[in-house]
Every structure is written in C-alpha cells, then in structure tokens.
Design an enzyme around this catalytic site. Structure first.
Site, PDB file in Angstrom:
ATOM      1  N   ASP A  10     -42.060 -13.728 -35.963  1.00  0.00           N
ATOM      2  CA  ASP A  10     -40.966 -14.686 -35.805  1.00  0.00           C
ATOM      3  C   ASP A  10     -41.445 -15.762 -34.842  1.00  0.00           C
ATOM      4  O   ASP A  10     -42.464 -15.595 -34.164  1.00  0.00           O
ATOM      5  CB  ASP A  10     -39.731 -13.965 -35.246  1.00  0.00           C
ATOM      6  N   SER A  11     -40.644 -16.823 -34.720  1.00  0.00           N
ATOM      7  CA  SER A  11     -40.979 -17.867 -33.747  1.00  0.00           C
ATOM      8  C   SER A  11     -40.823 -17.350 -32.315  1.00  0.00           C
ATOM      9  O   SER A  11     -41.334 -17.979 -31.396  1.00  0.00           O
ATOM     10  CB  SER A  11     -40.050 -19.057 -33.945  1.00  0.00           C
ATOM     11  N   TYR A  42     -38.925 -23.018 -34.090  1.00  0.00           N
ATOM     12  CA  TYR A  42     -39.527 -23.600 -35.288  1.00  0.00           C
ATOM     13  C   TYR A  42     -38.510 -24.464 -36.058  1.00  0.00           C
ATOM     14  O   TYR A  42     -38.901 -25.356 -36.812  1.00  0.00           O
ATOM     15  CB  TYR A  42     -39.960 -22.483 -36.260  1.00  0.00           C
ATOM     16  N   GLY A  43     -37.234 -24.138 -35.901  1.00  0.00           N
ATOM     17  CA  GLY A  43     -36.189 -24.670 -36.788  1.00  0.00           C
ATOM     18  C   GLY A  43     -36.023 -26.169 -36.753  1.00  0.00           C
ATOM     19  O   GLY A  43     -35.423 -26.744 -37.656  1.00  0.00           O
ATOM     20  N   CYS A  73     -38.235 -14.183 -40.014  1.00  0.00           N
ATOM     21  CA  CYS A  73     -37.785 -15.523 -39.619  1.00  0.00           C
ATOM     22  C   CYS A  73     -37.330 -16.244 -40.885  1.00  0.00           C
ATOM     23  O   CYS A  73     -38.120 -16.399 -41.833  1.00  0.00           O
ATOM     24  CB  CYS A  73     -38.939 -16.275 -38.966  1.00  0.00           C
ATOM     25  N   ASN A  74     -36.080 -16.646 -40.894  1.00  0.00           N
ATOM     26  CA  ASN A  74     -35.556 -17.355 -42.069  1.00  0.00           C
ATOM     27  C   ASN A  74     -36.241 -18.699 -42.268  1.00  0.00           C
ATOM     28  O   ASN A  74     -36.479 -19.138 -43.392  1.00  0.00           O
ATOM     29  CB  ASN A  74     -34.052 -17.601 -41.897  1.00  0.00           C
ATOM     30  N   THR A  75     -36.533 -19.367 -41.158  1.00  0.00           N
ATOM     31  CA  THR A  75     -37.115 -20.702 -41.234  1.00  0.00           C
ATOM     32  C   THR A  75     -38.487 -20.642 -41.905  1.00  0.00           C
ATOM     33  O   THR A  75     -38.796 -21.438 -42.799  1.00  0.00           O
ATOM     34  CB  THR A  75     -37.222 -21.290 -39.809  1.00  0.00           C
ATOM     35  N   GLU A 152     -33.717 -17.645 -26.520  1.00  0.00           N
ATOM     36  CA  GLU A 152     -35.066 -17.540 -25.940  1.00  0.00           C
ATOM     37  C   GLU A 152     -35.029 -17.685 -24.414  1.00  0.00           C
ATOM     38  O   GLU A 152     -35.870 -17.134 -23.706  1.00  0.00           O
ATOM     39  CB  GLU A 152     -36.001 -18.600 -26.541  1.00  0.00           C
ATOM     40  N   CYS A 185     -30.408 -16.558 -39.667  1.00  0.00           N
ATOM     41  CA  CYS A 185     -31.472 -16.726 -38.665  1.00  0.00           C
ATOM     42  C   CYS A 185     -31.549 -15.392 -37.946  1.00  0.00           C
ATOM     43  O   CYS A 185     -30.508 -14.814 -37.588  1.00  0.00           O
ATOM     44  CB  CYS A 185     -31.095 -17.843 -37.688  1.00  0.00           C
ATOM     45  N   THR A 186     -32.756 -14.892 -37.761  1.00  0.00           N
ATOM     46  CA  THR A 186     -32.877 -13.535 -37.199  1.00  0.00           C
ATOM     47  C   THR A 186     -32.514 -13.471 -35.715  1.00  0.00           C
ATOM     48  O   THR A 186     -32.378 -12.384 -35.164  1.00  0.00           O
ATOM     49  CB  THR A 186     -34.289 -12.972 -37.435  1.00  0.00           C
ATOM     50  N   HIS A 187     -32.356 -14.632 -35.079  1.00  0.00           N
ATOM     51  CA  HIS A 187     -31.832 -14.615 -33.702  1.00  0.00           C
ATOM     52  C   HIS A 187     -30.326 -14.345 -33.677  1.00  0.00           C
ATOM     53  O   HIS A 187     -29.795 -13.906 -32.666  1.00  0.00           O
ATOM     54  CB  HIS A 187     -32.064 -15.968 -33.005  1.00  0.00           C
TER      55      HIS A 187
HETATM   56  N1  DGL Z   1     -35.524 -16.516 -36.028  1.00  0.00           N
HETATM   57  C1  DGL Z   1     -35.833 -17.761 -36.673  1.00  0.00           C
HETATM   58  C2  DGL Z   1     -35.107 -17.842 -37.994  1.00  0.00           C
HETATM   59  O1  DGL Z   1     -34.745 -16.807 -38.519  1.00  0.00           O
HETATM   60  C3  DGL Z   1     -35.594 -18.893 -35.728  1.00  0.00           C
HETATM   61  C4  DGL Z   1     -36.434 -20.100 -36.025  1.00  0.00           C
HETATM   62  C5  DGL Z   1     -36.569 -21.058 -34.876  1.00  0.00           C
HETATM   63  O2  DGL Z   1     -37.457 -20.840 -34.061  1.00  0.00           O
HETATM   64  O3  DGL Z   1     -35.826 -22.049 -34.838  1.00  0.00           O
HETATM   65  O4  DGL Z   1     -34.903 -18.890 -38.549  1.00  0.00           O
END
Ligand code: DGL
Length: 266
Positions: A10-11, A42-43, A73-75, A152, A185-187
C-alpha cells in the site's frame, strides 16, 4: 501446501487493514508487507507516477519469493493492476476492487455510494465495474483526499477526523439516495467507526476484507494454504515513521514480526 509469505503493499498504513483480515481468517499465513510511507499519499498523484512506484514495489516483493501479491491499495489497483499482471504473468496478483464489487452485486444492492481517493474516483472504475455486472445499480461517488494523510499522521481516533469525515460526507449522504457504502480505500476501515456513528443507516462494504475472502477460496482451491510454520511476518516501509511502527505494534502485537526500512533509488 505453500509456506511462502503473501506479499501485500500500500502507499502506507491502509493495507494493514487487509493484513488484519488475513490474520483473522488464515492465521498460519505469513506476510511480507510494504508500506510506501516516504511517498504517501498516492491518491493525488498522476497515473504515471503511481504506476512507476507500484512497479518498483512489486519488483521488490517478487524478488523476496512471495507466493502471491495483494495490492492492498485501491488507487494502485485502479491505476496499475493490468500493468502489474502483464509484468509478472506467473505471479498471482490480486487487486482490492473486483472482490468488493462482486460482493455488493451478489448481495443484491440496488444503490451504492463509493468513497475513495481522488485518483480512484477520477478513474470511475467502481461505477464501471458495478455497471458491467448489473447496469441497473445506481452508483454515487465521492473523493475524500484528506483522510489518508490524516491517518498517516496518526489522527484516526480524533475529533478532527470525525469532523473531516462529516465535512466530506454530509451533503453526499443527504442529497443522494443510497443505503450501501463501499469504503474504496484501504485506509478507510480505520475511520469506519466515525462513519457508523455519523450515518448509522448505511451498510458498509470493506474492500480490505472482501479481497481476503476471495484469497481464502483461491488458496484452498489451489492447495496453496500455509501449514503451521515458524516464519516471522515482515513489515517493510520506505520511511519508518513513528506512526507506522506504532500501528504495526498495536495491530499485530500477538504475532511474531519484524520491521525494516527499505529505500528505492529514484
Ligand atoms: N490505501 C490507499 C487506497 O486504497 C490510499 C492511497 C493514497 O495513498 O492516497 O487507495
């Protein structure tokens, strides 16, 4: 049986929510996790940059002989899944979007809200994939870009986070007609309690959890489940932030693990 670890990335911290689901469902499985904490979020980055970062991380995980990779990570799933699969055709690579889409459709949802990062929402991947399976399902999408940086920075359980969720979601929920919400988003599972408190009538769907349900089926069908083994889980990050160390400690305190800094040359 296959005792090699499963690679996750993930990011930053978000993919840990998928790892939590994995430990719950399949405690023998060992994990090699990579959080790109030096370059999160990353988003809000361009597709080219996201693909470049994702390629470096997958090269690294493959070099560590993982049996399978979960792009937690969805992104990255939205921007790079096809590229990554083409780069490593022999390594099973799972994204987090397909599984939760299949779940909302198989549950018979008629209307679905989606919250995710800017990049994921701009790609429109959720609405497209849902409508490919059932064009009559109504979808509503919203980007919530400040949530990832706040997680984060360690603001998950604070009033600031609750206000941020409310700031993004209030008119979205009130002005649109949906009962189901994908945490795209996994966050976001880390802020699910705030969402439940603010909007108790919504049924939440969790991309971090659904990928693990499909993974369990895949490993079982392909005789790739791990047996009892002595390996340690490994958590690697491109910057060992205090919050990354604290979160892995809190979330996985009952497991044997180690943390390491890994830097990429740019
Ligand atoms: N956990 C990432 C996701 O699922 C976050 C991406 C990010 O860093 O913005 O999209």
């Amino acid at each position: 049986m296959d005792n090699r670890p499963i690679g996750f990335f993930d990011s930053g911290l978000g993919g840990l929510t998928s790892v939590m689901e994995l430990h719950e469902a399949l405690p023998n499985e060992k994990v090699l996790y990579f959080g790109d904490t030096a370059r999160t979020p990353y988003g809000s980055k361009s597709p080219e940059t996201i693909r470049e970062f994702a390629g470096q991380i997958v090269d690294y995980l493959v070099s560590k002989d993982v049996k399978l990779i979960i792009i937690a990570c969805n992104t990255v799933t939205a921007m790079a899944l096809d590229d990554l699969r083409a780069r490593y055709p022999d390594v099973p690579i799972y994204g987090v979007i397909g599984p939760v889409v299949r779940k909302v459709v198989s549950d018979g949802c008629r209307n679905v809200g989606i919250i995710a990062t800017k990049a994921t929402i701009s790609s429109d991947i959720y609405a497209k994939k849902i409508k490919e399976l059932d064009p009559s399902i109504e979808t509503y999408s919203l980007a919530c870009p400040a949530i990832v940086p706040l997680v984060e920075e360690g603001f998950t359980d604070t009033e600031i986070m609750e206000k941020t969720v409310e700031y993004y979601m209030d008119s979205f929920v009130k002005e649109n007609d949906f009962d189901n919400l994908i945490l795209g988003c996994t966050h976001y599972p880390l802020v699910a309690d705030h969402i439940r408190k603010l909007y108790p009538d919504l049924t939440l769907y969790n991309s971090s959890a659904e990928v693990v349900n499909e993974l369990k089926e895949y490993l079982t069908e392909n005789d790739m489940l791990a047996g009892p083994n002595e390996f340690q889980d490994r958590y690697y990050a491109s910057d060992l932030s205090d919050n990354f160390i604290a979160m892995t400690d809190i979330m996985f305190k009952d497991r044997d693990s180690k943390i390491k800094l890994v830097k990429f040359e740019n």
